[in-house]
Design a protein around this motif. Structure first.
Motif, PDB file in Angstrom:
ATOM      1  N   UNK A  89       4.998  58.953  70.991  1.00 44.33           N
ATOM      2  CA  UNK A  89       4.565  59.344  72.332  1.00 44.33           C
ATOM      3  C   UNK A  89       4.083  60.780  72.462  1.00 44.33           C
ATOM      4  N   UNK A  90       4.421  61.658  71.523  1.00 44.59           N
ATOM      5  CA  UNK A  90       4.029  63.063  71.627  1.00 44.59           C
ATOM      6  C   UNK A  90       2.781  63.385  70.799  1.00 44.59           C
ATOM      7  N   UNK A  91       2.238  62.381  70.114  1.00 44.89           N
ATOM      8  CA  UNK A  91       1.149  62.668  69.172  1.00 44.89           C
ATOM      9  C   UNK A  91      -0.078  63.267  69.861  1.00 44.89           C
ATOM     10  N   UNK A  92      -0.543  62.658  70.939  1.00 44.53           N
ATOM     11  CA  UNK A  92      -1.771  63.132  71.591  1.00 44.53           C
ATOM     12  C   UNK A  92      -1.620  64.572  72.063  1.00 44.53           C
ATOM     13  N   UNK A  93      -0.460  64.884  72.632  1.00 48.17           N
ATOM     14  CA  UNK A  93      -0.201  66.245  73.118  1.00 48.17           C
ATOM     15  C   UNK A  93      -0.224  67.252  71.990  1.00 48.17           C
ATOM     16  N   UNK A  94       0.474  66.953  70.906  1.00 52.66           N
ATOM     17  CA  UNK A  94       0.561  67.900  69.793  1.00 52.66           C
ATOM     18  C   UNK A  94      -0.755  67.998  69.037  1.00 52.66           C
ATOM     19  N   UNK A  95      -1.474  66.901  68.940  1.00 54.64           N
ATOM     20  CA  UNK A  95      -2.754  66.919  68.243  1.00 54.64           C
ATOM     21  C   UNK A  95      -3.750  67.822  68.968  1.00 54.64           C
ATOM     22  N   UNK A  96      -3.691  67.819  70.307  1.00 56.24           N
ATOM     23  CA  UNK A  96      -4.581  68.686  71.083  1.00 56.24           C
ATOM     24  C   UNK A  96      -4.144  70.140  71.010  1.00 56.24           C
TER      25      UNK A  96
END
Length: 341
Positions: free
Chosen positions: A215-222
């Motif tokens: 669930x945190x991938x999109x946030x951390x990737x950005x």
């Protein structure tokens, strides 16, 4: 043939240490003559867990659980998780005076507190009530056992983990040739409780690679565009990512064990981690991994370690010995009358 029923809310297609452990233990026990049945969410309608849709919560009834248990008539019952299926199976067993064992895999209170304003004490009170009905509660390390005893859990015993040393083996660095080294790899669920951001914040030379999803991938990737997020990998592809790492970084402070550390070391990759529950019991050889409150410093020292020593340390663990220890702690389901009374 001895019939064993394992009840678990965590199961395929989830990719985590709980599923891997229960699956491997079942495979090992079948080789020595056990008939192993899993009571999992696959049998029921499910709904996504709030704030964590990858985890499905079973919409089962007590009657359905009772029918499955009665139909299989197990000699031994193990309840592996404290979710809806585990709770229903516990209720059935205590009501019908069946003895069972449980296992403690996840620091559920800390996971909940990271997402919701729920005090850890409340969650631990539930877990204590849940597990105290068991003949034994199996915990993955001595540190976890002592921690649970300090929290007044009863009947807690140590049950370690294993690694598939034939699948996870040293090999060529085949994946990251186009990325500047050293290659620092973190494998696991990309979620707040795994503390992946601590890895991404490290001020160290090289390339940071995250293998996994969550669930945190999109946030951390950005937020960290210079890091490489390659998604979830399985089988030979996952092994290749381990083999291509120079250091495996394990930033989690909430894991009870950390099977991925064993997988990395089995591939000959030294580990860098915080000196917390999980790493303290797994990284017992300083030649295989480095622990430090300064994770960047742990990475620097881990880069100097001999990969052969990491592999040798991982070989101390096997799924066969894990399954044998599990078997020893099992209790006859129908000898539970005295305990239940």
């Amino acid at each position: 043939m001895t019939r064993l029923l394992i009840v678990t809310d965590a199961w395929h297609p989830q990719v985590n240490g709980v599923v891997r452990c229960l699956d491997k233990v079942g495979q090992e026990l079948r080789t020595i003559g056990y008939e192993v049945e899993y009571l999992t969410p696959e049998r029921f309608w499910t709904m996504p867990m709030p704030t964590y849709p990858e985890i499905r919560l079973s919409l089962a009834s007590l009657g359905e659980i009772g029918e499955i248990i009665e139909g299989f008539a197990p000699h031994n019952i193990h309840i592996a998780t404290e979710g809806p299926l585990g709770l229903l199976a516990r209720h059935y067993c205590t009501t019908h005076h069946l003895a069972f064992t449980t296992s403690y895999h996840t620091r559920f209170p800390e996971y909940v507190a990271a997402r919701l304003p729920v005090p850890c004490e409340w969650s631990y009170a539930y877990l204590r009530w849940f597990h105290d009905a068991a003949a034994h509660t199996l915990a993955p390390t001595r540190t976890v056992v002592e921690d649970l005893k300090d929290k007044e859990f009863q009947h807690v015993v140590e049950w370690t983990r294993g690694v598939d040393a034939d699948r996870f083996t040293p090999g060529p660095k085949s994946v990251y040739q186009d990325l500047p080294g050293p290659h620092l790899v973190c494998v696991g669920r990309v979620a707040v409780e795994k503390n992946v951001e601590a890895f991404l914040k490290l001020d160290v030379p090289g390339t940071k690679i995250v293998v996994g999803d969550g669930p945190q991938r999109a946030e951390l990737e950005a937020k960290y565009p210079h890091a490489h997020f390659v998604g979830r990998k399985q089988g030979a592809e996952l092994t290749a990512h381990y083999q291509s790492a120079d250091v495996f970084v394990f930033p989690s402070k909430t894991d009870t064990f950390g099977n991925v550390m064993l997988e990395a070391m089995a591939c000959g990759v030294p580990v860098a981690a915080y000196p917390v529950m999980g790493p303290i019991d797994v990284l017992t050889d300083p030649n295989a991994g480095v622990m430090d409150e300064n994770l960047a410093l742990a990475v620097q020292y881990a880069l100097k370690l001999d990969r052969a020593n990491a592999r040798a340390h991982a070989l101390k663990y096997s799924w066969a010995s894990c399954a044998e220890l599990f078997r020893r702690y099992l209790v006859p389901a129908f000898d539970g009358q005295e305990k239940a009374a």
